[in-house]
Design a protein around this motif. Structure first.
Motif, PDB file in Angstrom:
ATOM      1  N   ASP A 120       0.803  -1.221   0.000  1.00 44.26           N
ATOM      2  CA  ASP A 120       0.000   0.000   0.000  1.00 44.26           C
ATOM      3  C   ASP A 120       0.837   1.272   0.000  1.00 44.26           C
ATOM      4  OD1 ASP A 120       1.022  -0.489   2.505  1.00 44.26           O
ATOM      5  OD2 ASP A 120      -0.757   0.192   3.595  1.00 44.26           O
ATOM      6  N   LEU A 121       2.156   1.167  -0.112  1.00 44.23           N
ATOM      7  CA  LEU A 121       3.023   2.342  -0.064  1.00 44.23           C
ATOM      8  C   LEU A 121       3.009   3.106  -1.383  1.00 44.23           C
ATOM      9  CD1 LEU A 121       6.130   0.788   1.722  1.00 44.23           C
ATOM     10  CD2 LEU A 121       4.474   2.400   2.717  1.00 44.23           C
ATOM     11  N   ASP A 122       3.170   4.417  -1.308  1.00 45.30           N
ATOM     12  CA  ASP A 122       3.395   5.224  -2.504  1.00 45.30           C
ATOM     13  C   ASP A 122       4.798   4.949  -3.020  1.00 45.30           C
ATOM     14  OD1 ASP A 122       0.896   6.424  -2.339  1.00 45.30           O
ATOM     15  OD2 ASP A 122       1.643   8.102  -1.126  1.00 45.30           O
ATOM     16  N   GLY A 123       4.960   5.126  -4.336  1.00 45.97           N
ATOM     17  CA  GLY A 123       6.270   4.903  -4.934  1.00 45.97           C
ATOM     18  C   GLY A 123       6.493   3.495  -5.430  1.00 45.97           C
ATOM     19  N   VAL A 124       5.445   2.662  -5.406  1.00 44.03           N
ATOM     20  CA  VAL A 124       5.535   1.290  -5.909  1.00 44.03           C
ATOM     21  C   VAL A 124       4.710   1.205  -7.185  1.00 44.03           C
ATOM     22  CG1 VAL A 124       5.150  -1.145  -5.416  1.00 44.03           C
ATOM     23  CG2 VAL A 124       5.830   0.415  -3.568  1.00 44.03           C
ATOM     24  N   PHE A 125       5.340   0.810  -8.298  1.00 47.64           N
ATOM     25  CA  PHE A 125       4.702   0.875  -9.618  1.00 47.64           C
ATOM     26  C   PHE A 125       4.757  -0.467 -10.345  1.00 47.64           C
ATOM     27  CE2 PHE A 125       6.297   5.056  -8.590  1.00 47.64           C
ATOM     28  CZ  PHE A 125       5.290   5.926  -8.986  1.00 47.64           C
ATOM     29  N   THR A 126       3.807  -0.655 -11.245  1.00 43.89           N
ATOM     30  CA  THR A 126       3.876  -1.692 -12.263  1.00 43.89           C
ATOM     31  C   THR A 126       3.811  -0.998 -13.621  1.00 43.89           C
ATOM     32  OG1 THR A 126       1.466  -1.980 -12.229  1.00 43.89           O
ATOM     33  CG2 THR A 126       2.773  -3.473 -10.842  1.00 43.89           C
ATOM     34  N   ILE A 127       4.080  -1.744 -14.703  1.00 47.87           N
ATOM     35  CA  ILE A 127       4.002  -1.177 -16.054  1.00 47.87           C
ATOM     36  C   ILE A 127       3.120  -2.083 -16.893  1.00 47.87           C
ATOM     37  CG2 ILE A 127       5.280  -0.292 -18.041  1.00 47.87           C
ATOM     38  CD1 ILE A 127       7.816  -0.417 -16.335  1.00 47.87           C
ATOM     39  N   ARG A 128       1.898  -1.669 -17.125  1.00 41.82           N
ATOM     40  CA  ARG A 128       1.007  -2.430 -17.979  1.00 41.82           C
ATOM     41  C   ARG A 128       0.064  -1.513 -18.750  1.00 41.82           C
ATOM     42  NH1 ARG A 128       0.833  -7.674 -20.099  1.00 41.82           N
ATOM     43  NH2 ARG A 128      -1.244  -7.994 -20.927  1.00 41.82           N
ATOM     44  N   ARG A 129      -0.445  -0.479 -18.079  1.00 40.40           N
ATOM     45  CA  ARG A 129      -1.440   0.401 -18.679  1.00 40.40           C
ATOM     46  C   ARG A 129      -0.869   1.790 -18.912  1.00 40.40           C
ATOM     47  NH1 ARG A 129      -7.379  -1.068 -16.471  1.00 40.40           N
ATOM     48  NH2 ARG A 129      -7.171  -3.337 -16.475  1.00 40.40           N
ATOM     49  N   ARG A 130      -1.610   2.568 -19.693  1.00 47.34           N
ATOM     50  CA  ARG A 130      -1.161   3.932 -19.976  1.00 47.34           C
ATOM     51  C   ARG A 130      -0.956   4.730 -18.706  1.00 47.34           C
ATOM     52  NH1 ARG A 130      -4.672   6.807 -24.624  1.00 47.34           N
ATOM     53  NH2 ARG A 130      -4.207   8.518 -23.186  1.00 47.34           N
ATOM     54  N   GLU A 131      -1.888   4.608 -17.775  1.00 45.34           N
ATOM     55  CA  GLU A 131      -1.777   5.359 -16.527  1.00 45.34           C
ATOM     56  C   GLU A 131      -0.540   4.944 -15.739  1.00 45.34           C
ATOM     57  OE1 GLU A 131      -5.954   5.625 -17.858  1.00 45.34           O
ATOM     58  OE2 GLU A 131      -4.506   3.982 -17.656  1.00 45.34           O
ATOM     59  N   ASP A 132      -0.187   3.652 -15.814  1.00 44.25           N
ATOM     60  CA  ASP A 132       1.023   3.178 -15.142  1.00 44.25           C
ATOM     61  C   ASP A 132       2.254   3.898 -15.681  1.00 44.25           C
ATOM     62  OD1 ASP A 132      -0.579   1.300 -13.834  1.00 44.25           O
ATOM     63  OD2 ASP A 132      -0.125  -0.277 -15.286  1.00 44.25           O
ATOM     64  N   ALA A 133       2.367   3.941 -17.009  1.00 45.08           N
ATOM     65  CA  ALA A 133       3.540   4.550 -17.635  1.00 45.08           C
ATOM     66  C   ALA A 133       3.597   6.044 -17.364  1.00 45.08           C
ATOM     67  CB  ALA A 133       3.523   4.284 -19.143  1.00 45.08           C
ATOM     68  N   VAL A 134       2.446   6.725 -17.395  1.00 45.43           N
ATOM     69  CA  VAL A 134       2.418   8.167 -17.147  1.00 45.43           C
ATOM     70  C   VAL A 134       2.847   8.466 -15.716  1.00 45.43           C
ATOM     71  CG1 VAL A 134       0.904  10.173 -16.920  1.00 45.43           C
ATOM     72  CG2 VAL A 134       0.690   8.661 -18.912  1.00 45.43           C
ATOM     73  N   ALA A 135       2.293   7.732 -14.763  1.00 45.42           N
ATOM     74  CA  ALA A 135       2.632   7.956 -13.356  1.00 45.42           C
ATOM     75  C   ALA A 135       4.103   7.641 -13.091  1.00 45.42           C
ATOM     76  CB  ALA A 135       1.739   7.113 -12.459  1.00 45.42           C
ATOM     77  N   LEU A 136       4.599   6.560 -13.673  1.00 47.57           N
ATOM     78  CA  LEU A 136       5.985   6.185 -13.466  1.00 47.57           C
ATOM     79  C   LEU A 136       6.924   7.194 -14.121  1.00 47.57           C
ATOM     80  CD1 LEU A 136       8.131   4.309 -12.424  1.00 47.57           C
ATOM     81  CD2 LEU A 136       7.671   2.771 -14.359  1.00 47.57           C
ATOM     82  N   ARG A 137       6.595   7.637 -15.314  1.00 48.28           N
ATOM     83  CA  ARG A 137       7.418   8.645 -15.985  1.00 48.28           C
ATOM     84  C   ARG A 137       7.501   9.912 -15.137  1.00 48.28           C
ATOM     85  NH1 ARG A 137      11.692  10.526 -18.345  1.00 48.28           N
ATOM     86  NH2 ARG A 137      11.341  12.598 -19.216  1.00 48.28           N
ATOM     87  N   ARG A 138       6.391  10.320 -14.561  1.00 49.02           N
ATOM     88  CA  ARG A 138       6.375  11.512 -13.717  1.00 49.02           C
ATOM     89  C   ARG A 138       7.270  11.323 -12.493  1.00 49.02           C
ATOM     90  NH1 ARG A 138       1.244  11.515 -12.628  1.00 49.02           N
ATOM     91  NH2 ARG A 138       0.722  12.553 -14.591  1.00 49.02           N
ATOM     92  N   ALA A 139       7.200  10.138 -11.898  1.00 47.42           N
ATOM     93  CA  ALA A 139       8.020   9.869 -10.721  1.00 47.42           C
ATOM     94  C   ALA A 139       9.509   9.807 -11.071  1.00 47.42           C
ATOM     95  CB  ALA A 139       7.572   8.563 -10.079  1.00 47.42           C
ATOM     96  N   LEU A 140       9.850   9.257 -12.228  1.00 44.90           N
ATOM     97  CA  LEU A 140      11.242   9.172 -12.638  1.00 44.90           C
ATOM     98  C   LEU A 140      11.838  10.542 -12.929  1.00 44.90           C
ATOM     99  CD1 LEU A 140      11.114   6.085 -15.052  1.00 44.90           C
ATOM    100  CD2 LEU A 140      12.071   6.148 -12.740  1.00 44.90           C
ATOM    101  N   SER A 141      11.022  11.485 -13.346  1.00 45.54           N
ATOM    102  CA  SER A 141      11.526  12.813 -13.712  1.00 45.54           C
ATOM    103  C   SER A 141      11.806  13.698 -12.509  1.00 45.54           C
ATOM    104  CB  SER A 141      10.524  13.505 -14.647  1.00 45.54           C
ATOM    105  OG  SER A 141       9.302  13.753 -13.972  1.00 45.54           O
ATOM    106  N   ARG A 142      11.512  13.230 -11.283  1.00 50.37           N
ATOM    107  CA  ARG A 142      11.660  14.121 -10.117  1.00 50.37           C
ATOM    108  C   ARG A 142      13.098  14.443  -9.709  1.00 50.37           C
ATOM    109  NH1 ARG A 142       6.493  11.292  -7.411  1.00 50.37           N
ATOM    110  NH2 ARG A 142       4.918  12.610  -8.428  1.00 50.37           N
ATOM    111  N   PRO A 143      14.086  13.614  -9.677  1.00 50.87           N
ATOM    112  CA  PRO A 143      14.111  12.166  -9.909  1.00 50.87           C
ATOM    113  C   PRO A 143      14.241  11.420  -8.575  1.00 50.87           C
ATOM    114  CG  PRO A 143      16.297  13.050 -10.211  1.00 50.87           C
ATOM    115  CD  PRO A 143      15.437  14.202  -9.748  1.00 50.87           C
ATOM    116  N   PRO A 144      14.122  10.096  -8.588  1.00 52.39           N
ATOM    117  CA  PRO A 144      14.329   9.303  -7.370  1.00 52.39           C
ATOM    118  C   PRO A 144      15.815   9.157  -7.047  1.00 52.39           C
ATOM    119  CG  PRO A 144      13.874   7.859  -9.210  1.00 52.39           C
ATOM    120  CD  PRO A 144      13.701   9.262  -9.730  1.00 52.39           C
TER     121      PRO A 144
END
Length: 434
Positions: A120-144
């Motif tokens: 249930d933590l924030d910052g945990v992602f999967t890659i399957r759907r458009r929303e997954d990729a958009v959210a992950l791309r946004r998180a990667l650009s911060r960056p981690p």
């Protein structure tokens, strides 16, 4: 006003769209409905784990082209929740029922999520759907500060490649001895392991994540089963996929988390034994006996299979008196760490692998897999010139290895492929670029 019954396709992704087009091309002129659980029209998934993550392509630019006029009714954003075969209706999440005369199942698969501590933590992602990729791309650009990837299959390795291209620190954890060990074996997988390390990836083979731990609701650390820990503020879970079959639980069909079981013509089997000639399946969700591999029941998560199987399933639905076996040689390609990897056939279960072109040290080679003296698969790393010829030999059941004394062939190196011990799950090929 109630809907006129006609052919209904459940699943509005690649297989569903191409299946609908095949029905129209095949002469079907009646009512056609496509049901999709996502709100988007059909889009291409392979670019999500590479081009969209890298910022080279916007997620909404992945829409699939419509190749024929469908004249269809779309029910998007409404997952199917049940099937009443006797009543010939499909129940949707909004409580409505969609009648049908014939049914085309193309519900595909969903990403296998993290279900252990820290899910249930924030910052945990999967890659399957458009929303997954958009959210992950946004998180990667911060960056981690550090990206942790759990799973060294195709998606995990492609994500690692993308993150390194973005200059991000990456740790890749996988329980197997090498990347792609279950798909290609450790002999070929070790080439990828060396590539990962040369590219700056902190690669941890033979390791398992036990729990994710966070601070203020955001992931901060991963605890390993061996007692170690990895500091991370972004986790990508790449543990494969689960077939979307829960909505079929009470339909009397042979279906489980491994797929919907079909006969050779892609007609779905009933629990009583025979197929329902008015119900077919295609794409990631379909499990069928492949004649190339002795009738072995497989599912294939490849782009090319979704297109070809959709056309075959449509033909079986339109011409039930003329069933034909669906014959497909699996094929995929993946671009990662500057390598262009292409493969044909099913390598798992092979008892030998021969390096027939190039060499592993240069990372430019072609390997052929054999089982019981026959060629069953081939993979190339930046050396695809002979791959189509090997595909032909695999289809023909040619001896292993099938091509000797080629003009640019050096000494052939034959080895045990090094597959890890088999698990109990049914064989599945992970989605890749095609």
């Amino acid at each position: 006003m109630s809907e006129r019954p006609g052919i209904v396709i459940v699943g509005a992704s690649l297989a569903g769209l191409r299946g609908a087009e095949a029905l129209r091309r095949g002469g079907y002129d009646g009512p056609l409905t496509l049901i999709g659980d996502e709100p988007h029209p059909p889009y291409d998934r392979p670019p999500l784990s590479k081009h969209v993550l890298a910022g080279e392509l916007e997620a909404d630019a992945t829409a699939l082209p419509h190749l024929v006029s469908l004249r269809a009714r779309w029910r998007l954003g409404q997952p199917a929740t049940g099937l009443d075969r006797a009543g010939r209706t499909i129940r949707l999440a909004d409580g409505s029922d969609v009648p049908f005369t014939k049914l085309f199942i193309a519900t595909g698969a969903r990403a296998r999520t993290w279900t252990e501590q820290g899910a249930d933590l924030d910052g945990v992602f999967t890659i399957r759907r458009r929303e997954d990729a958009v959210a992950l791309r946004r998180a990667l650009s911060r960056p981690p500060e550090r990206v942790l990837i759990i799973g060294a299959g195709l998606i995990g390795c492609e994500a690692a490649s993308c993150c390194r291209d973005l200059g991000l620190p990456v740790t890749l954890v996988d329980p197997n001895p090498t990347p792609l060990a279950r798909i290609l074996g450790t002999v070929v997988g070790e080439v990828l392991a060396q590539t990962l390390r040369r590219s700056g990836v902190d690669y941890r083979p033979g390791a398992r994540v036990r729990a994710l731990v966070g601070e203020a609701g955001h992931v901060r650390r991963a605890h390993l089963q061996d007692g170690g820990a990895i500091d991370t503020d972004l986790v990508i879970v790449a543990l494969g996929a689960v077939r979307e079959t829960a909505w079929l639980a009470r339909a009397g069909l042979v279906a489980d988390s491994g797929g919907v079981t079909c006969d050779g013509a892609c007609r779905v089997l009933t629990r009583e034994g025979p197929p329902d000639v008015d119900i077919v399946a295609a794409g990631d969700v379909a499990r069928w006996p492949n004649p190339i591999y002795g009738g072995r029941a497989i599912t294939v998560e490849h782009w090319g299979n979704a297109v070809e199987q959709a056309a075959h399933a449509a033909s079986s639905l339109l011409r039930p008196a003329q069933p034909k076996p669906y014959v497909h040689l699996p094929a995929f390609w993946s671009s990662q760490f500057g390598l262009n990897i292409k493969a044909v056939g099913l390598a798992d279960g092979a008892d030998a692998v021969a390096i027939v072109q190039g060499d592993r040290a240069s990372r430019r080679f072609l390997a052929v897999y054999g089982r019981d003296g026959r060629s069953v698969a081939a993979v190339s790393f930046d050396q695809a010139r002979w791959l189509p010829a090997y595909a032909d030999r695999i289809l023909a059941g040619a001896p292993f290895p099938p091509i000797l004394d080629a003009t640019d062939q050096r000494r052939i190196e034959t080895l045990a492929p090094g597959f890890p011990p088999l698990r109990t799950e049914r064989p599945v090929l992970e989605m890749a670029h095609v």
